[in-house]
Design a protein around this motif. Structure first.
Motif, mmCIF file in Angstrom:
data_model
loop_
_atom_site.group_PDB
_atom_site.id
_atom_site.type_symbol
_atom_site.label_atom_id
_atom_site.label_comp_id
_atom_site.label_asym_id
_atom_site.label_seq_id
_atom_site.Cartn_x
_atom_site.Cartn_y
_atom_site.Cartn_z
ATOM 1 N N ALA A 201 0.827 -1.207 0.000
ATOM 2 C CA ALA A 201 0.000 0.000 0.000
ATOM 3 C C ALA A 201 0.865 1.263 0.000
ATOM 4 O O ALA A 201 0.568 2.225 -0.722
ATOM 5 N N CYS A 202 1.921 1.271 0.799
ATOM 6 C CA CYS A 202 2.794 2.458 0.854
ATOM 7 C C CYS A 202 3.466 2.711 -0.496
ATOM 8 O O CYS A 202 3.747 3.859 -0.846
ATOM 9 N N CYS A 203 3.738 1.645 -1.230
ATOM 10 C CA CYS A 203 4.352 1.810 -2.549
ATOM 11 C C CYS A 203 3.372 2.374 -3.576
ATOM 12 O O CYS A 203 3.798 2.864 -4.629
ATOM 13 N N ARG A 204 2.092 2.321 -3.289
ATOM 14 C CA ARG A 204 1.091 2.802 -4.236
ATOM 15 C C ARG A 204 0.744 4.273 -4.055
ATOM 16 O O ARG A 204 0.207 4.894 -4.980
ATOM 17 N N VAL A 205 0.998 4.835 -2.881
ATOM 18 C CA VAL A 205 0.576 6.219 -2.643
ATOM 19 C C VAL A 205 1.507 7.195 -3.358
ATOM 20 O O VAL A 205 2.707 6.925 -3.533
#
Length: 368
Positions: free
Chosen positions: A151-155
């Motif tokens: 998820a952090c890589c998507r923001v």
């Protein structure tokens, strides 16, 4: 200023996040710690992470993010350490709800970032299993970390990945992790532990407990978990390393596979396929077993004799410390009696308390 810290695996990572915030940013900054409500079965007998529907008294921060104030309560039979953390620590604890997979967690992150406009965003993992490939034989709990990493890589915002206490979770060794680690951004000290010292007296996290103990100067080998994994406590243990977020994703096969998931069931299915298991399945099995293990009153003489036997055997294995959780497992004591066991041992051998760990005495010195 407001800081956003994502506790990669929930539990003790949230406590370590509070320690990191105080150490790096001081009292002038505010922090929101986004974390799972996912506690050990001795705290929460319901397997898996809790969702917003498992609490009363949550407070809205954004459309899909709720904070957990001190007045919030888990709905029985569920349990949670988060309300007590909120009552003892100054940071705001926000509930990371994984029921909609990586897609849902990404939405929560994006909403929080837009609402808070934080000065910095950190993803913190104690131990480093967020860097696991997924096929390591010692890996026990990859799901939560892989989900937050994906998820952090998507923001669309800069996120700093931090690994505290490499190897302390007993899953990947410090030697295995060392080639993947970037620069040291902080080394925890005894002074850094002070803001969370009251929490360490009751919180069941073993990895964060060892992180705090090594910051206080404890060194040796600590036995943890039900399997009795030996974890080295070294000068490297209290360090916090930065790791490139994209490199971490390229290394974590599970995180790559679950990037587009929209349910927790999908995440579990990928974990079973890639890692060979889901830790929630393990919790389901253990929860069923625990239901058939009602607690019985501790017999002081029996327990102290068993402790002496365990310490003698542990000393022969080169073990210098252990956790109270491991002691309850070794002695086959119900996990709900961890606090009773702790008080019994402290009353009889207070000099063996290397807060928050238990010291195995040398053969020459015997129990103190």
């Amino acid at each position: 200023m407001t800081r956003l810290i994502v506790a990669a695996g929930g539990g003790g990572d949230a406590v370590a996040a509070a320690m990191l915030h105080a150490a790096q940013y001081g009292d002038e900054d505010q922090a929101v710690i986004l974390t799972y409500a996912w506690d050990r079965l001795l705290i929460d007998p319901v397997p898996g992470p809790r969702t917003t529907h498992d609490f009363t008294g949550l407070e809205a921060i954004t459309r899909s993010v709720r904070s957990v104030p001190a007045t919030a309560r888990p709905i029985a039979p569920a349990g949670s350490t988060l309300p007590r953390l909120a009552s003892e620590l100054p940071q705001t604890f926000a509930l990371l709800d994984p029921q909609h997979g990586v897609e849902g967690v990404t939405n929560q992150l994006e909403e929080l970032i837009a609402h808070l406009t934080p000065e910095s965003i950190d993803l913190l993992d104690v131990g480093g299993d967020v860097l696991a490939r997924g096929d390591e034989p010692t890996l026990k709990s990859p799901l939560a970390d892989a989900l937050t990493l994906a998820a952090c890589c998507r923001v669309d915002a800069p996120v700093r990945l931090l690994i505290a206490g490499p190897g302390l979770d007993g899953e990947l060794s410090a030697d295995d992790l060392r080639p993947l680690l970037g620069p040291v951004v902080h080394t925890f000290t005894a002074e850094d532990v002070a803001p969370i010292s009251s929490v360490l007296e009751w919180h069941p996290s073993e990895a964060t407990g060892m992180l705090a103990a090594t910051a206080r100067g404890v060194r040796g080998t600590c036995e943890v978990r039900d399997a009795g994994l030996p974890v080295p406590l070294t000068d490297e243990s209290p360090r916090v390393h930065e790791v490139d977020l994209d490199e971490a994703l390229s290394h974590n096969t599970l995180a790559q596979a679950i990037t587009a998931t929209t349910t927790l069931d999908e995440v579990e299915a990928h974990s079973r396929e890639i890692c060979g298991f889901s830790e929630i399945d393990y919790e389901r099995t253990k929860a069923t077993w625990l239901k058939d293990q009602p607690p019985t009153p501790l017999d002081v003489n029996t327990v102290l004799r068993q402790v002496d036997e365990f310490q003698s055997e542990a000393r022969a294995r080169g073990v210098t410390h252990t956790t109270f959780r491991h002691m309850t497992e070794v002695l086959n004591i119900n996990g709900s009696q961890r606090g009773d066991l702790r008080q019994l041992l402290l009353a009889n051998h207070p000099d063996q308390y290397a807060a928050p760990l238990w010291r195995i005495p040398d053969a020459m010195s015997g129990p103190s």
